[in-house]
Design an enzyme around this catalytic site. Structure first.
Site, PDB file in Angstrom:
ATOM      1  N   HIS A  85     -10.780   2.117  -2.666  1.00 61.42           N
ATOM      2  CA  HIS A  85      -9.458   1.515  -2.486  1.00 61.42           C
ATOM      3  C   HIS A  85      -9.505   0.534  -1.331  1.00 61.42           C
ATOM      4  O   HIS A  85     -10.052   0.824  -0.277  1.00 61.42           O
ATOM      5  CB  HIS A  85      -8.440   2.623  -2.174  1.00 61.42           C
ATOM      6  CG  HIS A  85      -7.035   2.141  -2.218  1.00 61.42           C
ATOM      7  ND1 HIS A  85      -6.269   2.213  -3.359  1.00 61.42           N
ATOM      8  CD2 HIS A  85      -6.262   1.572  -1.266  1.00 61.42           C
ATOM      9  CE1 HIS A  85      -5.080   1.704  -3.109  1.00 61.42           C
ATOM     10  NE2 HIS A  85      -5.049   1.305  -1.850  1.00 61.42           N
ATOM     11  N   ASP A 164       5.682   7.425  -3.570  1.00 62.92           N
ATOM     12  CA  ASP A 164       5.030   6.187  -3.132  1.00 62.92           C
ATOM     13  C   ASP A 164       5.387   5.019  -4.040  1.00 62.92           C
ATOM     14  O   ASP A 164       5.599   3.913  -3.562  1.00 62.92           O
ATOM     15  CB  ASP A 164       3.508   6.331  -3.055  1.00 62.92           C
ATOM     16  CG  ASP A 164       2.886   5.010  -2.612  1.00 62.92           C
ATOM     17  OD1 ASP A 164       3.197   4.582  -1.485  1.00 62.92           O
ATOM     18  OD2 ASP A 164       2.180   4.375  -3.399  1.00 62.92           O
ATOM     19  N   ARG A 171       9.106  -1.410   0.078  1.00 65.65           N
ATOM     20  CA  ARG A 171       8.453  -1.998   1.262  1.00 65.65           C
ATOM     21  C   ARG A 171       8.035  -3.431   0.996  1.00 65.65           C
ATOM     22  O   ARG A 171       8.104  -4.291   1.874  1.00 65.65           O
ATOM     23  CB  ARG A 171       7.237  -1.149   1.661  1.00 65.65           C
ATOM     24  CG  ARG A 171       7.646   0.175   2.295  1.00 65.65           C
ATOM     25  CD  ARG A 171       6.453   1.109   2.421  1.00 65.65           C
ATOM     26  NE  ARG A 171       5.384   0.512   3.189  1.00 65.65           N
ATOM     27  CZ  ARG A 171       4.092   0.644   2.906  1.00 65.65           C
ATOM     28  NH1 ARG A 171       3.687   1.364   1.887  1.00 65.65           N
ATOM     29  NH2 ARG A 171       3.186   0.069   3.655  1.00 65.65           N
ATOM     30  N   SER A 186       0.877   6.029   2.151  1.00 70.49           N
ATOM     31  CA  SER A 186       0.952   5.441   0.818  1.00 70.49           C
ATOM     32  C   SER A 186      -0.390   5.568   0.105  1.00 70.49           C
ATOM     33  O   SER A 186      -0.487   6.057  -1.029  1.00 70.49           O
ATOM     34  CB  SER A 186       1.361   3.965   0.956  1.00 70.49           C
ATOM     35  OG  SER A 186       1.108   3.251  -0.215  1.00 70.49           O
ATOM     36  N   LYS A 190      -1.658   8.828  -2.831  1.00 71.51           N
ATOM     37  CA  LYS A 190      -2.130   8.492  -4.187  1.00 71.51           C
ATOM     38  C   LYS A 190      -3.571   8.947  -4.397  1.00 71.51           C
ATOM     39  O   LYS A 190      -3.931   9.437  -5.465  1.00 71.51           O
ATOM     40  CB  LYS A 190      -2.046   6.970  -4.397  1.00 71.51           C
ATOM     41  CG  LYS A 190      -0.624   6.466  -4.511  1.00 71.51           C
ATOM     42  CD  LYS A 190      -0.566   4.964  -4.665  1.00 71.51           C
ATOM     43  CE  LYS A 190      -0.981   4.229  -3.414  1.00 71.51           C
ATOM     44  NZ  LYS A 190      -0.444   2.888  -3.278  1.00 71.51           N
TER      45      LYS A 190
END
Ligand code: URA
Length: 438
Positions: A85, A164, A171, A186, A190
């Site tokens: 990620h 989220d 956001r 966040s 996930k």
């Protein structure tokens, strides 16, 4: 929970108080159920952005967001299984190349991925440039793809960490992205919900990243690595530079095409270096190779023998997408207008502000300005020169891919303001800035 109310929690956070895990959980679960309004959550998020959160509050926020939905825990179905990620950047198409490379080297990759946020692009938006590709996968489809192909590329499931999903969209349009606890919670809520055995985080640093300096980026990296390790996931975070955009392509279809170039061994040097490094790190973390040098060699082999590209095409087809667009990227969506912006002066390019470039691409329609805005997959930018290149005035600098000539014209000044020129060759800084592993 009796006695809790949103206004009180917003005020307490606004005034700098640390909130209890119970209070944070009440707010997150009430918001997820629709009992706290968007405007209240927005105010709370802004208070967190200004006041910050302690480590205990950040962990509580992460776990509360995780527990807002179901947990897939892929490692209980398949082990080892990796995830990677990025905290987000401009021109960051690394996932599109690294996920198939890692899978082609024998390590399954369970990739659930997000949409663009602020000036940064999102992998799902990029993937949706491919005709027919389904990214909304059920959990059983996701697991099925993973076991059959060693790779699944899915939009973030709304069942996983739904808090989220709602907070992220809010956001994006309320100026509350750039906060270490909010980003950490966040991302990690996930990631923990997907539940890989091995997780590689790429924390971007610089003008095009949410973390503008290395100190903040390191703090974000350490926060996320600690949360991951405490939850039983082998987690490593790389710190990498995001001063200028990564590679040359910015925009959804253009970035898919550049990812294919990387998988063909014909990608720009900077983004290829990150892809090889990330692939090698994941393979070494999961013990598929003895060390990163061997991992690097495996990654290069998967490029040379075409197995990385074949894996991407295989998974695109398995998810209903037109694999022919991967084999021949000229079949991806094409913008009707293509204009070249010339260099306004002679000299070396000393800097290209990635955030400015990212915003210009959003203004073209490659990203969203308001929650739920549609994306134009075809538009974007090709940087024809990068930091350190020398150009004569009038030489091609940027290719703008736009829906209309007016649109292309309207972002010219914004684009050019991103460039700093110098008469001397600039000092170039490294792309890989370090890593955090515990
Ligand atoms: N990526 C995420 O998933 N969340 C953030 O808050 C920022 C980047």
């Amino acid at each position: 929970m009796a006695g809790m109310n949103a206004v009180d929690l917003i005020r307490r956070k606004r005034d700098g108080e640390a909130l209890s895990a119970e209070a944070i959980d009440w707010l997150v679960q009430s918001y997820t159920r629709g009992e706290v309004a968007d405007y209240q959550m927005s105010a709370f998020l802004m208070a967190v952005l200004w006041r910050g959160m302690s480590r205990a509050e950040t962990v509580a926020l992460t776990l509360s967001m995780l527990h807002s939905g179901v947990e897939l825990l892929v490692r209980e179905h398949l082990t080892p299984v990796a995830d990677k990620h990025s905290t987000g950047g401009v021109g960051d198409k690394v996932t599109l190349a690294v996920a198939p490379l890692v899978a082609a080297c024998g390590l399954p990759v369970a990739k659930m991925t997000g949409r663009g946020l602020g000036h940064t692009g999102g992998t799902v938006d990029k993937l949706e440039s491919i005709g027919g590709l389904r990214t909304e996968l059920s959990q059983s489809e996701f697991l099925d793809l993973l076991s059959k192909h060693g790779l699944a590329l899915s939009a973030q499931s709304s069942e996983l960490a739904p808090a989220d999903g709602k907070m992220y969209a809010l956001r994006d349009v309320t100026g509350t992205v750039e906060s270490i606890p909010l980003i950490a919670a966040s991302i990690m809520s996930k990631k923990l919900a997907v539940g890989p055995s091995h997780l590689l985080l790429d924390v971007k640093v610089g003008s095009g990243a949410f973390m503008k300096n290395e100190q903040d980026a390191r703090q974000l990296a350490e926060t996320m690595v600690r949360i991951g390790i405490d939850a039983g996931v082998r987690t490593v975070a790389l710190l990498s530079a995001m001063e200028q955009p990564l590679g040359r392509a910015i925009g959804n279809a253009l970035e898919v095409a550049e990812a294919v170039d990387i998988l063909r061994g014909a990608g720009p040097a900077d983004v290829t270096e990150i892809c090889l490094h990330e692939t090698a790190t994941l393979l070494a973390m999961a013990g598929l190779v003895a060390d990163e040098a061997e991992g690097h060699a495996s990654a290069e082999r998967a490029i040379r023998d075409g197995s990385g590209l074949a894996k991407l095409a295989e998974v695109v087809a398995a998810q209903g997408g037109e694999a022919a667009q991967i084999e021949d990227t000229s079949r991806l969506p094409v913008a009707p207008v293509r204009e070249t912006v010339p260099a306004p002066q002679s000299g070396y390019i000393a800097a290209i502000d990635a955030e400015h470039i990212g915003m210009a691409s959003v203004h073209l329609g490659a990203g969203r300005q308001r929650k739920g805005d549609p994306i134009d997959h075809a538009v974007g930018l090709m940087l024809l020169a990068k930091v350190g290149d020398h150009l004569e005035a009038g030489a091609p600098l940027i290719e703008v891919h736009a829906r209309t000539a007016e649109q292309a014209q309207s972002i010219r000044a914004e684009l050019l303001s991103a460039y700093i020129w110098s008469e001397q060759p600039p000092l170039t800084s490294p792309l890989l800035l370090g890593s955090v592993s515990s």
